[in-house]
Scaffold this motif. Structure first.
Motif, PDB file in Angstrom:
ATOM      1  N   THR A  19       5.486  22.839  77.404  1.00  0.00           N
ATOM      2  CA  THR A  19       6.497  23.659  76.579  1.00  0.00           C
ATOM      3  C   THR A  19       5.965  24.229  75.453  1.00  0.00           C
ATOM      4  O   THR A  19       5.996  25.464  75.319  1.00  0.00           O
ATOM      5  CB  THR A  19       7.845  22.753  76.316  1.00  0.00           C
ATOM      6  OG1 THR A  19       8.293  21.988  77.355  1.00  0.00           O
ATOM      7  CG2 THR A  19       8.679  23.569  75.457  1.00  0.00           C
ATOM      8  N   GLY A  20       5.092  23.306  74.792  1.00  0.00           N
ATOM      9  CA  GLY A  20       4.281  23.983  73.508  1.00  0.00           C
ATOM     10  C   GLY A  20       3.363  25.192  74.017  1.00  0.00           C
ATOM     11  O   GLY A  20       3.301  26.131  73.465  1.00  0.00           O
ATOM     12  N   ILE A  21       2.853  24.921  75.185  1.00  0.00           N
ATOM     13  CA  ILE A  21       1.623  25.926  75.691  1.00  0.00           C
ATOM     14  C   ILE A  21       2.543  27.308  76.132  1.00  0.00           C
ATOM     15  O   ILE A  21       1.973  28.402  75.697  1.00  0.00           O
ATOM     16  CB  ILE A  21       1.059  25.319  76.825  1.00  0.00           C
ATOM     17  CG1 ILE A  21      -0.140  24.382  76.343  1.00  0.00           C
ATOM     18  CG2 ILE A  21       0.026  26.383  77.650  1.00  0.00           C
ATOM     19  CD1 ILE A  21      -0.700  23.302  77.244  1.00  0.00           C
ATOM     20  N   ILE A  22       3.408  27.114  76.790  1.00  0.00           N
ATOM     21  CA  ILE A  22       4.258  28.295  77.221  1.00  0.00           C
ATOM     22  C   ILE A  22       4.678  28.909  75.910  1.00  0.00           C
ATOM     23  O   ILE A  22       4.646  30.397  75.913  1.00  0.00           O
ATOM     24  CB  ILE A  22       5.422  27.477  78.186  1.00  0.00           C
ATOM     25  CG1 ILE A  22       4.953  27.168  79.523  1.00  0.00           C
ATOM     26  CG2 ILE A  22       6.314  29.014  78.316  1.00  0.00           C
ATOM     27  CD1 ILE A  22       5.733  26.479  80.485  1.00  0.00           C
ATOM     28  N   LEU A  23       5.445  28.297  75.063  1.00  0.00           N
ATOM     29  CA  LEU A  23       6.029  28.764  73.792  1.00  0.00           C
ATOM     30  C   LEU A  23       4.766  29.552  72.851  1.00  0.00           C
ATOM     31  O   LEU A  23       5.001  30.631  72.571  1.00  0.00           O
ATOM     32  CB  LEU A  23       6.549  28.083  73.005  1.00  0.00           C
ATOM     33  CG  LEU A  23       8.010  27.645  73.272  1.00  0.00           C
ATOM     34  CD1 LEU A  23       8.528  26.466  72.592  1.00  0.00           C
ATOM     35  CD2 LEU A  23       9.007  28.357  73.408  1.00  0.00           C
ATOM     36  N   PHE A  27       4.740  33.604  72.356  1.00  0.00           N
ATOM     37  CA  PHE A  27       4.251  34.209  70.760  1.00  0.00           C
ATOM     38  C   PHE A  27       3.259  34.804  70.686  1.00  0.00           C
ATOM     39  O   PHE A  27       3.282  35.969  70.065  1.00  0.00           O
ATOM     40  CB  PHE A  27       4.362  32.882  70.063  1.00  0.00           C
ATOM     41  CG  PHE A  27       4.181  33.156  68.375  1.00  0.00           C
ATOM     42  CD1 PHE A  27       5.262  33.628  67.652  1.00  0.00           C
ATOM     43  CD2 PHE A  27       2.890  33.212  67.620  1.00  0.00           C
ATOM     44  CE1 PHE A  27       5.079  33.904  66.531  1.00  0.00           C
ATOM     45  CE2 PHE A  27       2.524  33.511  66.556  1.00  0.00           C
ATOM     46  CZ  PHE A  27       3.965  34.051  65.746  1.00  0.00           C
ATOM     47  N   GLN A  28       1.941  34.622  71.280  1.00  0.00           N
ATOM     48  CA  GLN A  28       0.997  35.324  71.186  1.00  0.00           C
ATOM     49  C   GLN A  28       1.067  36.839  71.694  1.00  0.00           C
ATOM     50  O   GLN A  28       0.377  37.595  71.452  1.00  0.00           O
ATOM     51  CB  GLN A  28      -0.408  34.739  71.774  1.00  0.00           C
ATOM     52  CG  GLN A  28      -0.994  33.552  71.058  1.00  0.00           C
ATOM     53  CD  GLN A  28      -2.050  32.645  71.507  1.00  0.00           C
ATOM     54  OE1 GLN A  28      -2.293  32.884  72.705  1.00  0.00           O
ATOM     55  NE2 GLN A  28      -2.865  31.899  70.744  1.00  0.00           N
ATOM     56  N   HIS A  29       1.646  36.705  73.106  1.00  0.00           N
ATOM     57  CA  HIS A  29       1.647  37.761  73.717  1.00  0.00           C
ATOM     58  C   HIS A  29       2.578  38.914  73.018  1.00  0.00           C
ATOM     59  O   HIS A  29       2.284  40.185  72.710  1.00  0.00           O
ATOM     60  CB  HIS A  29       2.698  37.511  75.075  1.00  0.00           C
ATOM     61  CG  HIS A  29       2.701  38.892  75.971  1.00  0.00           C
ATOM     62  ND1 HIS A  29       1.881  39.593  76.424  1.00  0.00           N
ATOM     63  CD2 HIS A  29       4.071  39.454  76.050  1.00  0.00           C
ATOM     64  CE1 HIS A  29       2.343  40.402  77.079  1.00  0.00           C
ATOM     65  NE2 HIS A  29       3.743  40.452  76.914  1.00  0.00           N
ATOM     66  N   LYS A  30       3.699  38.304  72.035  1.00  0.00           N
ATOM     67  CA  LYS A  30       4.460  39.190  71.464  1.00  0.00           C
ATOM     68  C   LYS A  30       3.479  39.744  70.162  1.00  0.00           C
ATOM     69  O   LYS A  30       3.768  40.949  69.728  1.00  0.00           O
ATOM     70  CB  LYS A  30       5.762  38.481  70.710  1.00  0.00           C
ATOM     71  CG  LYS A  30       6.995  38.381  71.770  1.00  0.00           C
ATOM     72  CD  LYS A  30       8.009  37.661  71.056  1.00  0.00           C
ATOM     73  CE  LYS A  30       9.104  37.548  71.844  1.00  0.00           C
ATOM     74  NZ  LYS A  30      10.361  36.691  71.266  1.00  0.00           N
ATOM     75  N   GLN A  31       2.968  38.975  69.642  1.00  0.00           N
ATOM     76  CA  GLN A  31       2.127  39.300  68.607  1.00  0.00           C
ATOM     77  C   GLN A  31       1.097  40.402  69.079  1.00  0.00           C
ATOM     78  O   GLN A  31       0.671  41.213  68.073  1.00  0.00           O
ATOM     79  CB  GLN A  31       1.277  38.371  67.891  1.00  0.00           C
ATOM     80  CG  GLN A  31       2.151  37.041  67.173  1.00  0.00           C
ATOM     81  CD  GLN A  31       2.858  37.658  65.996  1.00  0.00           C
ATOM     82  OE1 GLN A  31       3.997  38.118  66.025  1.00  0.00           O
ATOM     83  NE2 GLN A  31       2.165  38.024  64.792  1.00  0.00           N
ATOM     84  N   SER A  32       0.402  40.169  70.106  1.00  0.00           N
ATOM     85  CA  SER A  32      -0.590  41.180  70.642  1.00  0.00           C
ATOM     86  C   SER A  32      -0.042  42.350  70.865  1.00  0.00           C
ATOM     87  O   SER A  32      -0.399  43.562  70.472  1.00  0.00           O
ATOM     88  CB  SER A  32      -1.217  40.389  71.852  1.00  0.00           C
ATOM     89  OG  SER A  32      -2.117  41.503  72.468  1.00  0.00           O
TER      90      SER A  32
END
Length: 198
Positions: A19-23, A27-32
């Motif tokens: 779950t942590g890895i998916i979140l 998050f990284q995808h949104k920031q990118s």
């Protein structure tokens, strides 16, 4: 029993980690994505030149008052400023036809003190660099004047020690008010001054 407990705990740990890895990936995808959007905006705007409006043009002034001949008005305003300088240099207290409001009282007071102490500020050899109207209404306007001149203080006809006797460029913002169909000076601000190199 302990083996089942260990397996359940391991499964829970794996679920929490996944779950942590998916979140984290989301998050990284949104920031990118946001970063790319910012870069695109910067790249789109980098060649733009932003123009700052520094004065009103003739058409804008005539929209407010169609009866005004703008070049003639600007010349009149500049001549009024020169008339003011001339009266100051002659210690004239006849300022009704050039000044209005509290500035008139201030300069009458100042000229009386100058006369008593035999000292005054001299602005001479004025050369016009440029002028323009920056704000305008039917009863009030702001007029920016750029001049080259000598500006110093004298006492008993001698230049005060430390006075600048080099030519300077000055930018003045002069506020005029219409009084009995005449534009009279209501305020003078020196907004810039620099020494001119020889």
């Amino acid at each position: 029993m302990p083996l089942v407990f260990v397996i359940v705990v391991l499964i829970l740990i794996i679920i929490v980690c996944l779950t942590g890895i998916i979140l984290s990936i989301k998050f990284q995808h949104k920031q990118s994505k946001k970063y790319k959007e910012c870069l695109n905006i910067i790249n789109e705007k980098k060649d733009l030149t932003f123009n700052v409006k520094t004065h009103m043009n003739d058409e804008e002034i005539n929209n407010i008052d169609p009866n005004i001949n703008v070049p003639e008005l600007q010349q009149e305003l500049y001549d009024k400023y020169l008339e003011f300088l001339n009266k100051i240099s002659e210690f004239s207290l006849e300022l009704d036809d050039v000044l209005t409001g509290s500035i008139k009282d201030i300069y009458i007071d100042k000229l009386k003190r100058y006369k008593e102490k035999n000292c005054n500020e001299v602005t001479k050899d004025v050369e016009l660099v440029g002028y323009c109207i920056t704000e305008f209404s039917e009863k009030k306007l702001k007029f920016r004047i750029t001049i080259d001149c000598f500006n110093y203080k004298i006492v008993n006809d001698k230049i005060v020690s430390g006075s600048n006797v080099e030519k300077v460029e000055q930018i003045l913002l002069v506020t005029y008010k219409k009084s009995d169909e005449k534009w009279l000076i209501e305020n003078i601000q020196k907004i810039f001054e620099k020494k001119l190199s020889n």
